[in-house]
Design an enzyme around this catalytic site. Structure first.
Site, PDB file in Angstrom:
ATOM      1  N   SER A   1      -8.627   4.407   0.587  1.00 53.00           N
ATOM      2  CA  SER A   1      -7.646   4.813  -0.464  1.00 53.00           C
ATOM      3  C   SER A   1      -6.879   3.681  -0.808  1.00 53.00           C
ATOM      4  O   SER A   1      -6.753   2.709  -0.274  1.00 53.00           O
ATOM      5  CB  SER A   1      -6.867   5.610   0.067  1.00 53.00           C
ATOM      6  OG  SER A   1      -5.995   5.405   1.102  1.00 53.00           O
ATOM      7  N   LYS A   2      -6.375   3.718  -2.039  1.00 50.02           N
ATOM      8  CA  LYS A   2      -5.549   2.643  -2.559  1.00 50.02           C
ATOM      9  C   LYS A   2      -4.183   2.525  -1.822  1.00 50.02           C
ATOM     10  O   LYS A   2      -3.710   1.370  -1.509  1.00 50.02           O
ATOM     11  CB  LYS A   2      -4.772   3.170  -3.980  1.00 50.02           C
ATOM     12  CG  LYS A   2      -4.716   2.179  -5.134  1.00 50.02           C
ATOM     13  CD  LYS A   2      -4.600   2.369  -6.448  1.00 50.02           C
ATOM     14  CE  LYS A   2      -4.542   1.318  -7.237  1.00 50.02           C
ATOM     15  NZ  LYS A   2      -4.857   1.561  -8.646  1.00 50.02           N
ATOM     16  N   ARG A   3      -3.562   3.565  -1.241  1.00 50.11           N
ATOM     17  CA  ARG A   3      -2.661   3.378  -0.484  1.00 50.11           C
ATOM     18  C   ARG A   3      -2.719   2.580   0.855  1.00 50.11           C
ATOM     19  O   ARG A   3      -2.017   1.758   1.213  1.00 50.11           O
ATOM     20  CB  ARG A   3      -1.938   4.946   0.168  1.00 50.11           C
ATOM     21  CG  ARG A   3      -0.697   4.634   0.679  1.00 50.11           C
ATOM     22  CD  ARG A   3       0.032   6.163   0.789  1.00 50.11           C
ATOM     23  NE  ARG A   3      -0.596   7.191   0.356  1.00 50.11           N
ATOM     24  CZ  ARG A   3      -1.108   8.273   1.418  1.00 50.11           C
ATOM     25  NH1 ARG A   3      -0.857   7.884   2.752  1.00 50.11           N
ATOM     26  NH2 ARG A   3      -1.755   9.361   0.997  1.00 50.11           N
TER      27      ARG A   3
END
Ligand code: GLU
Length: 501
Positions: free
Chosen positions: A247-249
Site C-alpha cells: 500500500s502507499k501508506r
C-alpha cells in the site's frame, strides 16, 4: 458460443495501484484470448470518496499500459435507477426487507453480543419478520430504513465453483442479513456491482481474493434476481516480504502505476512483470510478447497462494522489485530501436535534451547511439542521465572514475592534451585510426594504454564503465572528442579549486 465479456470496475478513490493494474491486465488478457470484450466501468457510487482526478489517473494509466477496453467507461452512478429497481424487485419477491433499527440500537446489540461472547455478532434479524402493517406504520412515523438482503435461514451453504480456488462454500448461518440500500436511499456496492454485471452481460469475473466474501453474498443476489452466475476466478493477493499488503501508506509511490511511468519503466515490461505476479506459465519463460502472453494465459494457472512483491524500501540498489528491473533491462536491450527512440524522445523533450535533428539528418546517429549505450541501462530515464554525455556537454562527473582514473595520474593533464592534438590531426577519424594513435602515444610515453583509455573515458563520459572506448569516440565525433580532451586542463583546475575550498 456466448461472447466472453469481462470487466474492470475500479472505484475512483485514488491512484491506479499496481494490484488493480494487474486485475485489469488479467481481464484484458482473458478478453483478448477469447476474442471477447473488456468493459471499463467506473464504480463511482461512493460520491464522497470518488474524484475526477482519480478517474483521469486510472484512464491515463490504463492507456499508458496499453490495456484498451471495448466498452465504456460506464459510470455506475448513471445507473442509479436500475439499482433502486433491483432493490424494489428484491423487496417485492421477499428476498429483502426494510430494517428500521437505528445505528445506536445496532451498536448496543453488537456490544451485548460481544460481551456475551456470542460467535455471531451480525444483525439479529429484528426487522426480518415485520408485517406489512408494521412496516407501513414505521414508515408513516417517518423512521428511516435501510434495506437488508434476507439470507436464507436454513441448513446448508451458498456455494460456487471458483476457477482458481475450486468450490467455495459459506454456511448461510455465517452470513448476516447484509444491507443493500442505505437509509438515504443509496444502494451499496454489493448490489450495484451485481446489477451492473448482469446488465453488462459479464461472463467472467476476475478479481482479487479479498473479494471472496463479497462473492458468496453476491451469489445470493444473482440467485434472488434470477440471473445466471458468471464464472468467478479470484487472484492471489500481493504481499511484501513481511507479508503485508502493499500500500502507499506502507510502501510509498512504488505501488502506483504512475511511479513506473516517471521512472522510465516500459509499459509492457510492467505488464509482463504484473502478469507473473500471481500467474505462472508453467515453464521458465520470463519474457512474453503481448501475443505470447495472450496465448499462454489460462485461468487455471492463476496462483492460489499470495504472490510476493520483493521490495525493500530502504534498498538503494533497487527502486522496485529487482525482477521488474531485470525484465525492463531485457526489453530495453532487445526492443526495436525505432520504438525505443519514440520513448527516449518523450523523455528528452521533458528534460530539454531533444533536438529535431535526431529525427532528420541525425536520425541514423541517434539510433546507433541509443543502440550503443542501451546495454547497461535499466530504464528509459537513464538515456538522459547516465547517457547524457552523448547528447549534451553538461554531463556529470562521477566520483569513482575521477578518483580512480584521473586524480591518480596528474600527468594525464598533458598526456590527454597531447592525444587530443593527435586526434585533431587525423585525416580520418575512425575506430582504427584513433585506437592506433592512442596506442602509439602510450608506447612513446611508456605507459599502459589503459591509463589513457580510462582517462579518456572519464573525461569524455564522466563514467567508470560503458561501451568500448573507440565506439564512444565515434559516437561523440571528432569535434566533441577533441574539444573535451583539450578541456582537460579545466577539469584539473576545477578539481584543484574544489580541493582548496
Ligand atoms: N469497485 C470494486 C473495487 O475496486 C470492484 C470490485 C469487483 O467487483 O471487481 O474493488
Amino acid at each position: 458460443m456466448t461472447e466472453v465479456r469481462v470487466r474492470f470496475p475500479p472505484s475512483p478513490t485514488g491512484y491506479l495501484h499496481i494490484g488493480s493494474a494487474r486485475t485489469a491486465l488479467l481481464n484484458w488478457l482473458w478478453a483478448k484470448k477469447n476474442n471477447g470484450k473488456l468493459i471499463l466501468r467506473i464504480e463511482d457510487t461512493d460520491e464522497e470518496r470518488s474524484t475526477q482526478n482519480s478517474i483521469d489517473g486510472i484512464i491515463d494509466g490504463l492507456q499508458w499500459l496499453g490495456l484498451d477496453w471495448d466498452e465504456g467507461p460506464y459510470f455506475q452512478t448513471e445507473f442509479a435507477d436500475e439499482h433502486r429497481k433491483a432493490a424494489d424487485q428484491l423487496l417485492a419477491s421477499g428476498h429483502a426487507y426494510k430494517c428500521f433499527c437505528t445505528k445506536e440500537e445496532l451498536e448496543r446489540k453488537r456490544e451485548a453480543a460481544m460481551a456475551a461472547k456470542q460467535d455471531e455478532v451480525g444483525y439479529d434479524g429484528t426487522c426480518r419478520e415485520l408485517t406489512p402493517e408494521q412496516v407501513a406504520e414505521k414508515e408513516a412515523q417517518g423512521i428511516p430504513a435501510v434495506i437488508r438482503f434476507k439470507v436464507p435461514k436454513r441448513e446448508g451453504s451458498v456455494a460456487y465453483e471458483d476457477k482458481v480456488l475450486g468450490t467455495i462454500a459459506r454456511a448461510y448461518s455465517d452470513i448476516e442479513d447484509f444491507v443493500i440500500v442505505r437509509s438515504n436511499g443509496k444502494p451499496l456496492y454489493l448490489l450495484c456491482n451485481v446489477v451492473d454485471d448482469i446488465r453488462d452481460r459479464i461472463t467472467h469475473i476476475l478479481r482479487g481474493q479479498d473479494h471472496t466474501s463479497n462473492t458468496t453474498r453476491q451469489v445470493l443476489l444473482y440467485e434472488a434476481l434470477n440471473a445466471p452466475l458468471p464464472v468467478f476466478a479470484h487472484m492471489p493477493l500481493t504481499l511484501d516480504l513481511q507479508k503485508r499488503k502493499i500500500s502507499k501508506r506502507s510502501h510509498g509511490e512504488v505501488v502506483s502505476v504512475q511511479f513506473y511511468r516517471e521512472k522510465g519503466v516500459l509499459p509492457w515490461a510492467l505488464c509482463n512483470f504484473l502478469a507473473l505476479l500471481g500467474w505462472n506459465p508453467g515453464t521458465d519463460q520470463e519474457l512474453f510478447s503481448r501475443e505470447e502472453l495472450i496465448q499462454a494465459f489460462t485461468l487455471e494457472r492463476i496462483g492460489k497462494t499470495n504472490s510476493v512483491f520483493n521490495y525493500q524500501k530502504d534498498d538503494p540498489k533497487f527502486f522496485t522489485d529487482p525482477k521488474l528491473i531485470s525484465i525492463n533491462e531485457q526489453y530495453l536491450r532487445t526492443m526495436p530501436l525505432d520504438e525505443l527512440a519514440e520513448l527516449v524522445k518523450k523523455d528528452f523533450i521533458k528534460q530539454g535534451l531533444w533536438d529535431e535533428a535526431y529525427e532528420n539528418e541525425r536520425r541514423d546517429w541517434f539510433l546507433s547511439t541509443l543502440n550503443l549505450i542501451r546495454d547497461r541501462f535499466h530504464t528509459v530515464c537513464d538515456f538522459a542521465t547516465l547517457g547524457r554525455a552523448y547528447f549534451a556537454n553538461d554531463y556529470a562527473m562521477e566520483e569513482a572514475p575521477l578518483k580512480k582514473n584521473i586524480l591518480k595520474y596528474p600527468e594525464l593533464k598533458s598526456w590527454l592534451a597531447l592525444l587530443a592534438e593527435r586526434f585533431a590531426a587525423l585525416p580520418e577519424f575512425s575506430k582504427e585510426s584513433t585506437e592506433e594513435a592512442a596506442r602509439a602515444l602510450a608506447t612513446e610515453l611508456n605507459i599502459k594504454p589503459g591509463v589513457l583509455i580510462n582517462g579518456m573515458r572519464t573525461v569524455l563520459t564522466g563514467q567508470l564503465a560503458g561501451p568500448g572506448m573507440f565506439d564512444i569516440l565515434i559516437a561523440l565525433g571528432k569535434e566533441r572528442t577533441v574539444e573535451r580532451m583539450r578541456n582537460i586542463e579545466h577539469l584539473y583546475s576545477s578539481l584543484e579549486e574544489s580541493a582548496v575550498s
